[in-house]
Design an enzyme around this catalytic site. Structure first.
Site, PDB file in Angstrom:
ATOM      1  N   GLY A 106       9.914  -6.615   5.875  1.00 27.34           N
ATOM      2  CA  GLY A 106      11.207  -5.941   5.881  1.00 27.34           C
ATOM      3  C   GLY A 106      12.212  -6.708   5.036  1.00 27.34           C
ATOM      4  CG  HIS A 147       3.329  -8.560   1.714  1.00 27.40           C
ATOM      5  ND1 HIS A 147       3.827  -7.608   2.567  1.00 27.40           N
ATOM      6  CD2 HIS A 147       4.386  -9.337   1.338  1.00 27.40           C
ATOM      7  CE1 HIS A 147       5.136  -7.781   2.698  1.00 27.40           C
ATOM      8  NE2 HIS A 147       5.501  -8.820   1.980  1.00 27.40           N
ATOM      9  CD  GLU A 173       0.965  -5.542   3.215  1.00 25.47           C
ATOM     10  OE1 GLU A 173       2.203  -5.447   3.189  1.00 25.47           O
ATOM     11  OE2 GLU A 173       0.370  -6.552   3.666  1.00 25.47           O
ATOM     12  CG  ASP A 211       2.110  14.337  -6.231  1.00 24.48           C
ATOM     13  OD1 ASP A 211       0.931  13.998  -6.042  1.00 24.48           O
ATOM     14  OD2 ASP A 211       2.971  13.568  -6.688  1.00 24.48           O
ATOM     15  CE  LYS A 223       0.631  10.566  -7.912  1.00 25.71           C
ATOM     16  NZ  LYS A 223       1.517  11.723  -8.220  1.00 25.71           N
ATOM     17  CB  CYS A 230       6.382 -10.461   4.987  1.00 31.74           C
ATOM     18  SG  CYS A 230       7.645 -11.001   3.804  1.00 31.74           S
ATOM     19  CE1 TYR A 231      13.462  -9.392   9.720  1.00 34.34           C
ATOM     20  CE2 TYR A 231      11.930  -8.138  11.084  1.00 34.34           C
ATOM     21  CZ  TYR A 231      13.188  -8.677  10.879  1.00 34.34           C
ATOM     22  OH  TYR A 231      14.173  -8.520  11.836  1.00 34.34           O
TER      23      TYR A 231
END
Length: 513
Positions: free
Chosen positions: A55, A169, A171, A227, A369, A82-83
């Protein structure tokens, strides 16, 4: 829905949905919830583990988002990122303070022995950091399990209490062994079996749309991009002729794009649709006259789209809903929820408060996507359309730095067409995730023949990514770039310099505005 799931608690990070997506790739169901979620919800039987996201705030400020400390007593393994890691430290008696030197981007992590979370990770590995605060002291009984040159606590854990935390991170793609780390937490620590089978998104969405719309009418904003095309195809299957697709040519499309969209979606095209094409270029140019600020530009384009749709709605008769091809990265970058605003997407943060419709339908708003493309193929859309180059709703309007003029649009159209032609010749058309030409606001001196020129610099951008939340620059060959540059300066009037953007996302975005 499932016997086991991982709950991702959102503290405003840009990658919260990406965390959930990485977990889904492990065949474990995951969902994102706000940090105000109740303890009762987190304590449910099917919840196997909890992840606190990153965050933009500092945990030591009173205004920063917090969570009830009793969450550590409900018996669920917790991973803070992280946060989220700093929050765990702060709530359990550790110390978090501003760093003298922040860390952004790729960083070397030195892994300590005997870490359950980092099991199987190389002793020295590349991770992605993005923080200005650091953990100066971990809580009592917590073991520091890694560090970097500038960060004394890269991660910490207490397996007996089921608490794990990483300052980096895991991820994002930039963390080389992030998948291993998340798998350690989800499968080994939380005990998930990894046997979740995705239910049919198409069948569920069709049913949901039918229940929402009933016999009412829907106007779909169709740009011809991936999209909006998938959105139109999905809606067509759900409500048939109660759908009308409106294609607005705002004047900022790629070269020959309007013709291509009309050929695909028009009366003689691939789909049986109510299709309306509107040439609104003069209106958009007029609205953007004198505007140079990127955020204002996006909002003006968003407002003007709604103005055009409402005008068409009056011609078409009663239209109750507006459908859009919004995907999850659009929502995150527009600052929805707790996330910080990166840029307002014309179809999210760029919309006016009163859109003139009873509601908005966005069936793809929780997908990335690559997931949208997968749905498109399942719907029977041709590969050439599904893997078409992503193109933002505001079009070349946000690939031109500064005021948008017809002269500048013409330059970008021609330069972009040349770039795409050369990429296709090189056989890279489907390997590159996104590539395009943008026009800088910089003019410089050049020489052509015996004459001095003072013309614009075109910037080429090419990236590779699987989620569009992070991206790495493509390593295009010198020969390819030289061919593109030579053609552009020789064939496009008003350009005497060609540059290549070699920046990853983050810290940059994929688009220039």
């Amino acid at each position: 829905m499932t016997e086991e799931k991982i709950v991702v608690v959102d503290f405003g990070g840009q990658y919260n949905q990406l965390i959930a997506r990485r977990i889904r790739q492990l065949n474990v169901y995951s969902e994102v919830v706000p940090y105000t979620v109740s303890l009762e919800e987190l304590a449910r039987k099917e919840v196997r583990g909890i992840i606190f996201t990153g965050g933009p705030n500092s945990v030591y400020r009173d205004s920063s988002p917090k969570i009830d400390p009793r969450v550590f007593s409900i018996g669920k393994p917790i991973l803070g990122i992280c946060y989220g890691a700093q929050l765990i430290a702060q709530l359990l008696g550790g110390k978090v303070q501003p760093a003298e030197k922040g860390e952004y981007g790729n960083t070397t992590l030195y892994v300590h022995p005997d870490s359950r979370l980092l099991k199987g990770v190389e002793k020295r590995t590349a991770v992605f950091m993005s923080h200005t605060d650091f953990i100066a002291q971990v809580p009592k009984d917590m073991a520091v399990t890694s560090h970097t040159d500038d960060c004394p606590v890269g991660s910490f854990e207490d397996p007996t209490k089921g608490i794990y935390a990483t300052q980096f991170h895991p991820e994002v793609e930039h963390t080389v062994e992030g998948e291993t780390i998340l798998k350690n937490f989800v499968i080994d620590i939380c005990g998930c079996k990894g046997n979740f089978i995705k239910s049919s998104f198409i069948a569920e969405e069709i049913q949901r749309i039918r229940e929402q719309v009933k016999e009412r009418k829907v106007l779909c904003a169709l740009s011809g991009g991936v999209d909006s095309s998938v959105t139109a195809a999905l809606l067509s299957k759900a409500i048939g002729k109660n759908l009308t697709c409106v294609f607005v040519d705002h004047g900022f499309l790629r070269k020959d794009e309007a013709k291509q969209v009309k050929a695909i979606f028009g009366p003689d095209g691939l789909f049986d649709l109510n299709f309306v094409a509107v040439d609104a270029a003069d209106l958009f140019y007029k609205k953007l006259q004198g505007i140079i600020d990127p955020e204002q530009k996006r909002k003006v384009i968003g407002n003007t789209f709604i103005e055009v749709f409402n005008t068409e709605k009056k011609k078409l008769g009663k239209m109750d809903f507006l459908a859009q091809g919004t995907i999850y990265p659009d929502r995150i970058e527009s600052g929805l929820g707790a996330a910080a605003t990166i840029k307002s997407h014309h179809n999210v943060g760029g919309l006016p408060e009163d859109i003139g419709f009873k509601g908005i339908i966005e069936p793809l708003s929780c997908l990335f996507k690559d997931e949208v493309r997968e749905i498109g193929l399942q719907l029977g859309l041709p590969k050439t359309l599904v893997y078409r180059q992503p193109f933002p709703g505001p079009g070349l309007g946000i690939r031109i730095i500064g005021e948008v003029t017809k002269e500048k649009v013409k330059i970008v159209q021609e330069a972009d067409a040349i770039f795409r032609e050369e990429v296709k010749k090189a056989g890279l058309e489907y390997r590159l995730s996104q590539y395009f030409a943008a026009l800088s606001n910089m003019q410089s001196v050049g020489v052509m023949g015996d004459h001095r020129t003072y013309d614009y610099a075109v910037v080429l951008r090419a990236v590779e990514t699987d989620d569009f939340m992070t991206a790495r620059p493509s390593r295009l060959s010198h020969d390819l770039l030289s061919s593109v540059a030579d053609r552009i300066v020789n064939e496009v009037k008003g350009v005497n310099r060609v540059l290549f953007d070699y920046t990853s996302k983050p810290p940059s975005t994929i688009e220039w505005e």
